[in-house]
Design a protein around this motif. Structure first.
Motif, PDB file in Angstrom:
ATOM      1  N   ARG A   1       1.033  -1.329   0.762  1.00  0.00           N
ATOM      2  CA  ARG A   1      -0.407  -0.126  -0.566  1.00  0.00           C
ATOM      3  C   ARG A   1       1.155   1.151  -0.225  1.00  0.00           C
ATOM      4  N   THR A   2       2.120   1.369   0.631  1.00  0.00           N
ATOM      5  CA  THR A   2       2.630   2.403   1.106  1.00  0.00           C
ATOM      6  C   THR A   2       3.527   2.524  -0.275  1.00  0.00           C
ATOM      7  N   LEU A   3       3.842   1.805  -1.706  1.00  0.00           N
ATOM      8  CA  LEU A   3       4.658   1.794  -2.635  1.00  0.00           C
ATOM      9  C   LEU A   3       3.331   2.427  -3.455  1.00  0.00           C
ATOM     10  N   LEU A   4       2.180   2.061  -3.327  1.00  0.00           N
ATOM     11  CA  LEU A   4       1.556   2.467  -4.400  1.00  0.00           C
ATOM     12  C   LEU A   4       0.629   3.520  -4.415  1.00  0.00           C
ATOM     13  N   ASP A   5       0.809   4.196  -2.840  1.00  0.00           N
ATOM     14  CA  ASP A   5       0.649   5.894  -2.504  1.00  0.00           C
ATOM     15  C   ASP A   5       1.594   6.660  -3.134  1.00  0.00           C
ATOM     16  N   PHE A   6       3.188   6.020  -2.838  1.00  0.00           N
ATOM     17  CA  PHE A   6       4.438   6.512  -2.845  1.00  0.00           C
ATOM     18  C   PHE A   6       3.637   6.829  -4.619  1.00  0.00           C
ATOM     19  N   LEU A   7       4.419   5.735  -5.158  1.00  0.00           N
ATOM     20  CA  LEU A   7       3.576   5.708  -7.157  1.00  0.00           C
ATOM     21  C   LEU A   7       2.569   6.469  -7.506  1.00  0.00           C
ATOM     22  N   GLU A   8       1.557   6.683  -7.302  1.00  0.00           N
ATOM     23  CA  GLU A   8       0.479   7.286  -7.564  1.00  0.00           C
ATOM     24  C   GLU A   8       0.761   9.158  -7.086  1.00  0.00           C
ATOM     25  N   ARG A   9       1.309   9.535  -6.009  1.00  0.00           N
ATOM     26  CA  ARG A   9       1.956  11.232  -5.335  1.00  0.00           C
ATOM     27  C   ARG A   9       2.822  10.850  -6.812  1.00  0.00           C
ATOM     28  N   LYS A  10       3.969  10.668  -6.938  1.00  0.00           N
ATOM     29  CA  LYS A  10       4.909  10.941  -7.670  1.00  0.00           C
ATOM     30  C   LYS A  10       4.604  10.944  -9.349  1.00  0.00           C
ATOM     31  N   ALA A  11       3.486  10.616  -9.509  1.00  0.00           N
ATOM     32  CA  ALA A  11       2.948  10.013 -11.023  1.00  0.00           C
ATOM     33  C   ALA A  11       2.157  11.369 -11.592  1.00  0.00           C
ATOM     34  N   SER A  12       1.645  11.712 -10.462  1.00  0.00           N
ATOM     35  CA  SER A  12       0.023  12.807 -10.805  1.00  0.00           C
ATOM     36  C   SER A  12       0.618  13.820 -10.458  1.00  0.00           C
ATOM     37  N   LYS A  13       1.695  14.480 -11.700  1.00  0.00           N
ATOM     38  CA  LYS A  13       2.261  15.833 -11.928  1.00  0.00           C
ATOM     39  C   LYS A  13       0.867  16.703 -12.761  1.00  0.00           C
ATOM     40  N   ASP A  14       0.351  16.444 -13.681  1.00  0.00           N
ATOM     41  CA  ASP A  14      -0.422  17.221 -14.208  1.00  0.00           C
ATOM     42  C   ASP A  14      -1.395  17.210 -13.936  1.00  0.00           C
ATOM     43  N   LYS A  15      -2.114  15.435 -13.510  1.00  0.00           N
ATOM     44  CA  LYS A  15      -3.381  15.085 -13.604  1.00  0.00           C
ATOM     45  C   LYS A  15      -3.265  13.956 -12.200  1.00  0.00           C
TER      46      LYS A  15
END
Lengths: 652, 202
Positions: A122-136
């Protein structure tokens, strides 16, 4: 509180989700959680939930996992989970999703959060989502931790943003992110792996207890089964019921179709299982509804109500054993059981019904179409309907303008409804643009079609009829082509403006040949047409004493079934006045006398109406009346005085 | 204005038809009685001795109760051997083995100045309103499917039903339910009642 099986935005994630799209505020949102993770940049899940309580078990990522019932022991829970998989449709088909991309991520195992109960997923997924969510905002779909790899599913448009994170360091571990075409591992399959042993054992139980020669599944005395006992199946009532359900499912799910199952599995024994209500084994009725023999002996069923859950189930159950249950001491339980199980012939080894009785009873349970009578013409002494129809259809085929001028006035209404039924490939274009099918109209009374597709007044009607294809109706005296019902009724407005007038409603069912020369289309179309006739207005002097007030035509292209008991024509030939219009003439084609059901219905109907016995009713119908109901009724009226008293059910 | 009245009649008649068709066939499909839909059951019409004319597949006229009994016998021919005295509670237990599917319906106003069965007060009240005192001719087209239920689930088995299907042509003459029109807020009462019913399924 939402259940643990909730979607991604469920309670575990509320901390991280509360400010979608706002990366900065997310980090500020719940600093306490970051402490637990040991990573100040982490946007961690809600604290303290994972790892405590049974809800966190059984699912590696803690997101989509099934929550297990509280209060179960760990072993029981696992068995129950496994049983549930087999009892229901355990595996979930993995559907190809065309707009999703699957990515594999390596590196979680060596990260600092790998020790977390969910493996840090879960921690990894949050990390990925946060880092990937730049424009949207980017949301990861399904995810699963399988071995060293984390598999995630994202929208194909978002995949690049995630892939861009390849090489990023996550809590001390570099991530390797690659796109893959491989199928994502299935969570259910993972559970299956864990449960494979359970399944194997249950399969062994079924195999041991199934006798293919006798088509018999012996589920008696399950409590003394070594394998089941060793599995802890009988630790609780709940578990035992699940085990039973799983056994029945395993036994009944290996057949291609219900016919094969019906053939291969005809008898089940549930004897000596200490059942006190069939509710405990209810699933048998779902899995094996066509069972023919059932043994419930030696249980603890103490009243009929304990069997009532199976009422009207097992339509084909022929043999039932209830000996050794307290309920057999009750009176009249047989009567109820015979009602509940229409095929039951043998109860506790005693014959309770003959196969013939069963067959008759089952036939009686089938719905039977209402008896069909010939046309019912009640149009008064002047035979208005007959004469009208004799004029109407030939003129409709040849000279519609004249027809309108003779029978329609400025207040006449006409509309048609085209109902293309599946079946014959006839062109409907000519009709559909006029179709006033209110069923299809949205907005009920407000739909503009209500007015646009209603033709009022002779001029409009005549114009509209010009646009309809050329037709040819059969002669009104043609046998088998028409069904006409009509009767007079009061309370129409009198054209003089004073008082009310009598009207005539004529319902016509028939067919016509159609030729659409422009499209070179020819065919036969079936139709229903209803006319309301009322007295003509005095001025201008009318051609006929009556006019058409309303004319509704429904075109439905119905193809009668071969066995349909459509009977025949009724209206007398032109120039051959009907003496008594209430009695239809003998149809040229006799009714479907081969149809025994229809005959028996007619006998019953005649018996009801006349009070004659079935035997005399049959004689009356099969005699000169030749199965014409009205003639039989007439013949009865004529010969009533001469009939012997025994002809009647209650001799008068 | 005549045009407005005509439009109002057309609009109201379509609404009445929709209301009637939806209720009537839903009752039939649930195995519930429909005799309350006929004028025979209405006090205003009873006092005027007005009765409905019901012809089923060309049968001689029958009463609404007999029609309910016929519907019941069509569903399960066994049951009429033990007829219930109260038609309103007859067949709720019978599984829906007969299913009516409506494909189309259409309605005409055949008398926009209908008066029969109404008291002078009622006539006075609705005397000037278009779209109220209407005698309607409603024709309904569809199909009747005969299915079997497996077990006691009571669900209509469409797959089994496709083998036996009849075409349905139902024609009604509807007249105002004066009682429902007079009472305020009587939304759940039938606003139109059946004065004539000609049924053909073949």
């Amino acid at each position: 509180m939402a259940p643990p099986t909730g979607p991604r935005g469920g309670p575990q994630r509320t901390g991280g989700r509360s400010s979608r799209g706002g990366g900065i505020s997310k980090r500020r949102h719940n600093p306490l959680k970051t402490d637990r993770d040991g990573d100040v940049t982490m946007d961690a899940p809600a604290a303290g939930r994972s790892g405590s309580g049974p809800g966190a078990r059984g699912s590696r990522d803690g997101r989509g996992g099934r929550g297990l019932s509280r209060g179960s022991t760990r072993v029981s829970s696992r068995v129950a989970q496994n049983l549930r998989n087999y009892a229901g449709d355990g595996t979930v088909a993995s559907k190809a999703q065309f707009n999703r991309t699957t990515l594999k991520i390596l590196g979680l195992r060596s990260s600092k959060v790998a020790d977390k109960p969910d493996g840090g997923l879960r921690t990894l997924l949050d990390f990925l989502e946060r880092k990937a969510s730049k424009d949207k905002q980017i949301t990861i779909g399904k995810s699963i931790l399988d071995g060293d790899y984390v598999w995630i599913s994202v929208h194909k448009d978002d995949a690049q943003n995630i892939l861009h994170l390849n090489g990023f360091v996550f809590t001390g571990s570099p991530l390797t992110i690659t796109e893959t075409n491989e199928r994502m591992p299935n969570k259910e399959e993972q559970i299956s792996k864990e449960a494979a042993e359970t399944k194997q054992k249950l399969t062994a139980v079924v195999a041991k207890r199934y006798d293919p020669q006798q088509k018999f599944l012996d589920l008696s005395a399950l409590g003394s089964d070594d394998i089941l006992s060793s599995m802890g199946t009988f630790d609780s009532q709940n578990l035992a019921e699940k085990a039973f359900k799983a056994l029945v499912h395993l036994a009944s799910s290996s057949y291609k179709n219900s016919e094969e199952k019906r053939e291969a599995l005809q008898a089940v024994s549930l004897a000596r299982n200490n059942l006190n209500d069939v509710d405990q084994v209810f699933s048998l009725a779902h899995s094996l509804p066509d069972l023919r023999r059932l043994d419930l002996s030696g249980n603890n069923l103490d009243s009929l109500s304990k069997v009532a859950k199976w009422k009207y189930r097992f339509r084909y159950l022929e043999e039932l054993h209830l000996t050794g249950n307290p309920l057999v001491a009750q009176e009249n339980y047989l009567v109820e059981l015979l009602q509940w199980f229409p095929s039951l012939q043998n109860l506790n080894g005693q014959q309770v019904r003959t196969p013939e009785q069963v067959a008759a009873g089952l036939r009686a349970l089938e719905p039977t179409p209402l008896p069909q009578f010939p046309s019912n013409l009640r149009d008064g002494d002047a035979n208005v309907a007959t004469i009208f129809l004799q004029n109407f259809f030939p003129m409709f085929d040849t000279d519609r303008a004249r027809l309108v001028s003779e029978f329609y006035d400025e207040d006449s209404w006409f509309s048609l409804a085209a109902v293309p039924n599946a079946g014959r490939p006839l062109e409907w274009r000519s009709y559909l643009k006029f179709s006033r099918n209110i069923q299809r109209f949205g907005g009920a009374g407000r739909n503009p079609g209500l007015m646009q597709r209603l033709f009022t007044g002779g001029n409009l009607i005549a114009d509209m009829w010009k646009a309809l294809p050329v037709t040819r109706h059969p002669g009104i005296d043609q046998p088998g082509q028409w069904l006409v019902d009509c009767h007079t009724f009061p309370h129409l407005a009198d054209p003089s403006g004073h008082g009310s007038a009598m009207g005539l409603i004529i319902c016509v069912n028939g067919q016509f040949e159609e030729a659409d020369a422009s499209a070179n289309l020819f065919g036969t179309r079936t139709f229903s047409r209803t006319f309301i006739l009322g007295p003509s207005k005095p001025f201008p002097p009318p051609k006929h004493p009556y006019r058409v007030i309303s004319d509704q035509l429904t075109l439905h292209d119905w193809k009668p079934q071969a066995e349909a008991a459509v009977q025949a024509p009724v209206v007398a030939p032109i120039g051959n006045p009907i003496i008594n219009p209430a009695i239809a003439p003998v149809p040229a084609v006799a009714p479907a006398v081969s149809d025994e059901v229809l005959k028996s219905q007619m006998i019953q109907e005649l018996s009801n109406r006349t009070g004659m016995t079935a035997e005399y009713s049959m004689l009356c119908l099969s005699g000169a009346a030749n199965w014409n109901f009205d003639l039989a009724l007439k013949s009865f009226e004529e010969t009533r005085a001469n009939l012997p008293p025994q002809a009647f059910i209650t001799a008068v | 204005m005549a045009v407005t009245d005509h439009e109002e009649n057309v609009r109201r008649s379509a609404e009445a038809a929709k209301e009637f068709v939806e209720w009537y066939y839903s009752q039939l499909n649930q195995g519930k009685p429909v005799c309350s839909a006929y004028v025979d059951k209405n006090k205003s019409y009873q006092s005027a001795s007005i009765k409905a004319d019901i012809t089923i597949n060309g049968s001689p006229p029958i009463t609404p109760e007999e029609w309910d009994a016929k519907l019941l016998s069509q569903r399960s021919p066994q049951t009429p051997s033990q007829p219930s005295t109260d038609p309103t509670t007859t067949n709720l237990m019978i599984s829906p083995k007969v299913h009516f599917e409506i494909d189309s319906y259409d309605v005409h106003v055949i008398n926009a100045d209908y008066r029969a069965g109404a008291t002078p007060a009622q006539l006075e009240k609705f005397g000037t309103k278009p779209g109220v005192r209407m005698m309607l001719m409603l024709s309904v087209s569809g199909s009747v499917a005969f299915g079997t239920t497996t077990g006691g689930s009571g669900d209509f088995d469409r797959a089994a039903a496709t083998t036996t299907k009849q075409h349905l042509n139902d024609t009604f003459i509807l007249v105002p339910n004066w009682d429902a029109l007079s009472r305020a807020g009587s939304r759940n009462t039938r606003r139109y009642l059946v004065f004539s019913h000609t049924y053909r399924a073949y």
